[in-house]
Design a protein around this motif. Structure first.
Motif, PDB file in Angstrom:
ATOM      1  N   THR A   1       0.837  -1.204   0.000  1.00 43.45           N
ATOM      2  CA  THR A   1       0.000   0.000   0.000  1.00 43.45           C
ATOM      3  C   THR A   1       0.866   1.245   0.000  1.00 43.45           C
ATOM      4  O   THR A   1       0.565   2.238  -0.686  1.00 43.45           O
TER       5      THR A   1
ATOM      6  N   ASP B   1     -11.140  -0.209 -12.368  1.00 47.39           N
ATOM      7  CA  ASP B   1     -11.640  -1.428 -11.737  1.00 47.39           C
ATOM      8  C   ASP B   1     -11.218  -1.524 -10.277  1.00 47.39           C
ATOM      9  O   ASP B   1     -11.873  -2.192  -9.472  1.00 47.39           O
ATOM     10  N   TYR B   2     -10.128  -0.861  -9.931  1.00 42.32           N
ATOM     11  CA  TYR B   2      -9.605  -0.859  -8.558  1.00 42.32           C
ATOM     12  C   TYR B   2      -9.431   0.599  -8.151  1.00 42.32           C
ATOM     13  O   TYR B   2      -8.343   1.163  -8.247  1.00 42.32           O
TER      14      TYR B   2
ATOM     15  N   LEU C   1      -4.756  -5.978  -5.455  1.00 45.21           N
ATOM     16  CA  LEU C   1      -4.535  -6.661  -6.727  1.00 45.21           C
ATOM     17  C   LEU C   1      -3.067  -7.030  -6.901  1.00 45.21           C
ATOM     18  O   LEU C   1      -2.734  -8.128  -7.367  1.00 45.21           O
TER      19      LEU C   1
ATOM     20  N   LEU D   1      -6.898  -0.632 -14.711  1.00 41.99           N
ATOM     21  CA  LEU D   1      -6.516  -0.729 -13.295  1.00 41.99           C
ATOM     22  C   LEU D   1      -7.199   0.310 -12.424  1.00 41.99           C
ATOM     23  O   LEU D   1      -7.880  -0.014 -11.449  1.00 41.99           O
TER      24      LEU D   1
ATOM     25  N   ALA E   1      -7.309  -0.894  -2.954  1.00 41.91           N
ATOM     26  CA  ALA E   1      -7.752  -1.909  -3.915  1.00 41.91           C
ATOM     27  C   ALA E   1      -6.633  -2.274  -4.884  1.00 41.91           C
ATOM     28  O   ALA E   1      -6.445  -3.443  -5.231  1.00 41.91           O
ATOM     29  N   VAL E   2      -5.881  -1.272  -5.332  1.00 41.93           N
ATOM     30  CA  VAL E   2      -4.752  -1.538  -6.217  1.00 41.93           C
ATOM     31  C   VAL E   2      -3.721  -2.410  -5.506  1.00 41.93           C
ATOM     32  O   VAL E   2      -3.185  -3.366  -6.070  1.00 41.93           O
TER      33      VAL E   2
ATOM     34  N   THR F   1      -9.291   2.590  -5.550  1.00 47.30           N
ATOM     35  CA  THR F   1      -8.582   3.173  -4.407  1.00 47.30           C
ATOM     36  C   THR F   1      -7.184   2.591  -4.329  1.00 47.30           C
ATOM     37  O   THR F   1      -6.924   1.489  -4.845  1.00 47.30           O
TER      38      THR F   1
END
Length: 670
Positions: free
Chosen positions: A501, A558-559, A568, A555, A564-565, A561
């Motif tokens: 993160t 679909d993700y 993935l 990316l 969320a990235v 925040t």
């Protein structure tokens, strides 16, 4: 301001010309890397000659391709678009030709079944590719389009091969060359475009090309840059009669004040005229008003509009809007002034068509046409200078007024710095006296571009003669040698999530032009922070490079925040398998310690294991102690542990349930 003369300009340019470049075709050495692979190949379009030469499958168009895929045909590893027959169209139809290429490119890029397929266009000669000197403008536009698309899709193989002869075995050899997105094939030779520094010396007999008794036409003359050029032509070149043409003409903001200012600077005549240069009849009517006693002797074409957007969102309508003033205006001026003795025909082009700028595919295509037009005029003995400008340091009212700090920062990271207007005008003076038809005046920060290479970015191929990856010290190389995956392996899941993160937050801050990663939180929606489609392209590239993983083109959508990235990225790194391989297998105490390090309390609770472990601990006989004389929980916490009673089970029952649960949730919890 002192008026320049040839002697002063020659003295100034005998030294190195900063920020002036030209595009040169350089022959590739025989040692250039080549691939021995034979990918499955499909040729789209053409007469079939190219497909037969390559021994490839062939289909007539994209509709036939989609039908074949729908029918279960295997996905080809390489698709070649045969554009060798796309010649002979009138120049005025250039935007129709490139609109067809745009639709095809957009369709191929957005087809998910082709996401791993190499895309290559094979065409006839573009600017400087043919000794005949008459390049096909449509092929030039294609080159600009592909360059921009390549910048937006750095993980895709998008190539252009230009033939200076018939399609023969040399095409297959060109396809085998690795790492060169653009090639020109001349017989057995392969040439690649490279940006090189412009020659420093101005010819001895070079004086200002402008005739003080003649009239100078500036299209886009009431814009911010047009005003600066008009002032410069009066003060430095002695121009005395100007026509400033624009869509609004005298109704443009401060047009009357500009005319007065230019008159005070020495102009004898300043006419501000409303003219749509995209309309041939309007241009002809304007030229008919030029005073015969002071004929037109110079044209400076600055008119243009931009319509930024990813190539997959562009349309023929948006393309036509960009081509109208820039390309059709230039073509009308070229045609309607051929019977006049012009001393200068200057086209303001853009480096977008040379370097390939993400989000400017239509603009890149249009400006590549201007460069090709200048080459054509030059070979025909007509005055021609095309200047593919980089980024100007403008005052916020021109075509770059929409650029924010994030966009400027992105361009700086890519090695493009704003050029002061005065310096740009000096380069205009120099270029107008040099014999070459095309120049690239651009302020390059080559150190920044080299840093991009270190961060995993691909430098535009045209910059390879200028950029070299910087050498690292041994200690620095060691510091950066561990991949993100290697750094994550020994960590617990919580620490892994925290580290990844943090990496994502850092890249988000860089892309958004923020001071540091603390300006963003993991659960903020990226779009609400101002992330646009161009920023999303860069974010995907940077995160993929940092993690050494492949990420989807959607990316950031679909993700949405950073958290969320990061999730993935962790999934793509597949830590579950790696963690199980590193688990100790012999010592039960080590196994337990490793499990507790890998699994969080929340994981245990969600899986139902926590209650079972608590019950097992409660039922463990009191005499079970560690070597230090403590029960296991006391050894870790320093105090006895109490737990609520659960339903009565035997120790064997609990052990059996634990075995079953560990087997069923191991993939998820570990």
């Amino acid at each position: 301001m002192r008026r320049a003369n040839a002697e002063l300009l020659r003295a100034a340019t005998h030294t190195r010309i900063e920020d002036l470049y030209r595009l040169e075709l350089q022959q590739l050495p025989e040692s250039a890397p080549r691939s021995a692979d034979r990918p499955t190949t499909l040729v789209l379009g053409g007469t079939g000659d190219l497909a037969r030469t390559l021994g490839a499958d062939t289909l007539p168009d994209a509709d036939a391709l989609l039908a074949a895929l729908d029918g279960g045909a295997p996905t080809w590893q390489r698709i070649i678009v045969d554009a060798t027959g796309a010649t002979g169209r009138p120049d005025t139809a250039v935007h129709e030709a490139i609109a067809e290429a745009l639709l095809l490119l957009r369709g191929l890029l957005t087809e998910p079944r082709l996401e791993n397929t190499e895309l290559t266009w094979v065409s006839g000669p573009g600017p400087d590719a043919s000794p005949s000197g008459r390049p096909e403008l449509g092929h030039a536009a294609l080159r600009g389009l592909l360059r921009a698309a390549r910048a937006e899709h750095p993980d895709r193989v998008l190539r252009g091969i230009e033939l200076d002869g018939p399609a023969d075995g040399s095409v297959n050899r060109a396809l085998q060359v690795l790492g060169e997105p653009e090639l020109v094939v001349r017989g057995a030779d392969f040439l690649a475009p490279r940006l090189v520094r412009a020659a420093a010396d101005i010819p001895e007999d070079a004086a200002s090309p402008l005739d003080p008794d003649g009239t100078v036409l500036l299209t886009g003359g009431t814009g911010e840059l047009g005003r600066a050029v008009a002032r410069h032509l009066i003060g430095t070149h002695g121009a005395r009669r100007l026509i400033l043409a624009s869509r609004r003409g005298p109704d443009a903001p401060d047009a009357a004040d500009l005319a007065r200012e230019l008159a005070e600077a020495g102009a004898l005549s300043v006419r501000t005229v409303a003219c749509d240069v995209a309309v041939k009849d309007d241009v002809a009517a304007l030229l008919a008003t030029v005073d015969a006693e002071h004929p037109l002797t110079a044209v400076v074409h600055l008119a243009g509009v931009i319509d930024d957007g990813l190539v997959t969102t562009q349309s023929p309508e948006r393309l036509a809007r960009v081509f109208a003033p820039k390309v059709h205006g230039a073509l009308h001026l070229d045609e309607l002034t051929r019977n006049q003795d012009l001393k200068a025909f200057v086209l303001f082009s853009s480096a977008a068509g040379v370097l390939g700028t993400a989000g400017q595919s239509t603009y890149a295509a249009a400006n590549a046409v201007l460069d090709a037009l200048a080459v054509r005029r030059h070979h025909e003995g007509l005055a021609a200078t095309s200047l593919a400008w980089g980024l100007w340091s403008q005052g916020g009212t021109g075509m770059t007024a929409h650029l924010g700090q994030a966009e400027i920062s992105r361009m700086r990271r890519q090695g493009i710095a704003p050029m002061p207007v005065e310096h740009g005008l000096h380069l205009l003076d120099v270029a107008m006296r040099l014999p070459d038809a095309t120049h690239v005046p651009i302020r390059l920060d080559l150190a920044a571009a080299a840093r991009q290479l270190d961060e995993g970015a691909e430098a535009p191929a045209v910059l390879r003669s200028l950029i070299r990856p910087r050498l690292r010290r041994a200690a620095e190389a060691t510091e950066h040698s561990d991949t993100l995956r290697e750094r994550l392996l020994p960590l617990s899941p919580d620490r892994r999530t925290e580290l990844v993160t943090g990496v994502v937050l850092h890249e988000v801050a860089v892309v958004l032009g923020l001071d540091d990663a603390t300006s963003v939180t993991p659960n903020q929606v990226l779009k609400e922070l101002g992330l646009d489609s161009l920023m999303a392209v860069e974010l995907r590239r940077r995160v993929a490079a940092a993690a050494s993983v492949s990420l989807p083109s959607t990316l950031a959508f679909d993700y949405p925040t950073p958290a969320a990235v990061a999730g993935l990225v962790l999934t793509r790194l597949e830590f579950a398998d790696s963690a199980r391989q590193d688990a100790p297998s012999d010592d039960p105490a080590s196994v337990l310690g490793w499990v507790l390090d890998q699994v969080t309390p929340d994981d245990l609770h969600r899986s139902g294991l926590l209650e079972l472990l608590v019950d097992l601990a409660r039922r463990t006989p009191a005499h079970t102690t560690t070597e230090g004389g403590q029960r296991p929980t006391e050894a870790r916490t320093g105090a006895p542990h109490t737990a609520p009673r659960l339903e009565e089970r035997s120790v064997n029952d609990i052990n059996a349930e634990l075995d079953a649960l560990l087997a069923s949730v191991g993939d998820e919890a570990l």
